[in-house]
Write a protein that holds these residues in place. Sequence first.
Motif, mmCIF file in Angstrom:
data_model
loop_
_atom_site.group_PDB
_atom_site.id
_atom_site.type_symbol
_atom_site.label_atom_id
_atom_site.label_comp_id
_atom_site.label_asym_id
_atom_site.label_seq_id
_atom_site.Cartn_x
_atom_site.Cartn_y
_atom_site.Cartn_z
ATOM 1 N N LEU A 170 0.861 -1.184 0.000
ATOM 2 C CA LEU A 170 0.000 0.000 0.000
ATOM 3 C C LEU A 170 0.896 1.232 0.000
ATOM 4 O O LEU A 170 1.731 1.403 0.892
ATOM 5 N N LYS A 220 -5.621 -0.192 5.368
ATOM 6 C CA LYS A 220 -4.814 -1.415 5.384
ATOM 7 C C LYS A 220 -5.571 -2.535 6.100
ATOM 8 O O LYS A 220 -5.632 -3.675 5.619
ATOM 9 N N SER A 254 1.304 5.448 -0.263
ATOM 10 C CA SER A 254 0.563 6.682 -0.051
ATOM 11 C C SER A 254 1.514 7.860 0.135
ATOM 12 O O SER A 254 2.729 7.733 0.022
ATOM 13 N N TRP A 312 2.884 -1.418 4.013
ATOM 14 C CA TRP A 312 2.467 -0.031 3.790
ATOM 15 C C TRP A 312 3.684 0.881 3.879
ATOM 16 O O TRP A 312 4.461 0.815 4.823
ATOM 17 N N ASN A 354 -4.833 5.543 6.388
ATOM 18 C CA ASN A 354 -4.154 4.426 5.736
ATOM 19 C C ASN A 354 -4.093 3.195 6.636
ATOM 20 O O ASN A 354 -4.153 2.062 6.148
ATOM 21 N N ASN A 395 5.091 5.154 2.690
ATOM 22 C CA ASN A 395 4.731 6.496 2.246
ATOM 23 C C ASN A 395 5.856 7.177 1.471
ATOM 24 O O ASN A 395 7.030 6.848 1.650
#
Length: 379
Positions: free
Chosen positions: A10, A64, A12, A82, A60, A84
């Motif tokens: 993921l 998730k 972001s 995850w 997030n 960023n």
Amino acid sequence: MSAGYDALLLVSFGGPEGQDDVLPFLRNVTAGRGIPDERLEEVAHHYRHFGGVSPINDQNRALKAALEAELAARGIDLPLYWGNRNWSPYLAEAVQQAYDDGHRRLLAIVTSAYSSYSSCRQYREDLAAALETTGLAGEVSIDKVRQYFDHPGFVTPFVEGVRAALGRARAALGNGDVARDAHVLFVTHSIPTSTAVTSGPPGAGLADDGAYGAQHRAVAEVVMAAVESGADVAGDTGGAPWSLVFQSRSGAPTTPWLEPDINDEIRRLAAAGTRAVVIVPLGFVSDHMEVLWDLDEEAMETAREAGVWAERTPTPGVDPAFVAGLVDLVTERTAGAPRPALTALGPWHDVCPAGCCANPRGVRATVAGADEPAPVAGG
């Protein structure tokens, strides 16, 4: 289709999680542009208004968790990491952790639905940079799901939000005529017009604002058509006019950016007799800072000052349709599942064409594209 992925990532933007984080975060966002801290403080007050905490990281975390639950419910055994662009957990940390856990082929889900440099290609550059930073280029490969601006999972929450808000607008107008007295404002982040022109594949024959503008208008048309089809025989939420507007302009005043600004448009509509506006954050996946400040604070204040009833509709967030849609995008790549698209522009590319959403500052290595690729596993 590309089978054999052993983990998901993921991806972001990231955001500060305390007052001490705000300036370091903004320095990350603007790295390489030479912007002094004094100017960054002009933006920092947006974050400081909310205690220095951007909502995006918690959003997030929630996304998730929702994705992990949906994957488990479907029996899809892929761990989800995850990372960023601009704040912890950083992409390099997530890639390193995935590698340490034994994973070598990652499929990225980016929290950005549309095509532009900052919303697609820059993330592909970030992923390539993470491989270089960790020394894992050639050991780990990363692909990404397609841009999902017109996937039903992304669009459905907006349809429901607009239909409900127009119903409340009609009630606020004393059961008046929304086609005459209300206006739907689809809003997204403004970008420099020069960047908009180069969004999407070169030579695609799109409008003057490239794929970025064309995609937003196409989705807005789909949303309004769906709202129309769901209106009752009295047309209580049907017939409202709409337009695409922009927010969060920054940079030098002499540099052209996409217009009109949402605040200017609210004032113009009010002067022309509009009594209610429905603000739809069409360009955004969740209620991050630019939604909370630019729309819930500034745009709503503009509406109040103009004497206009206003409501901001929800972003997809963790709406079950959106979460399921993101997992559908995974199964497109892992199991050859159907690739639905609600506009004539889609479904968008799984692998970005050469020169797609060009970097205005020059060529950098990317992943998941037909040009400037980072080395793949075994390369």
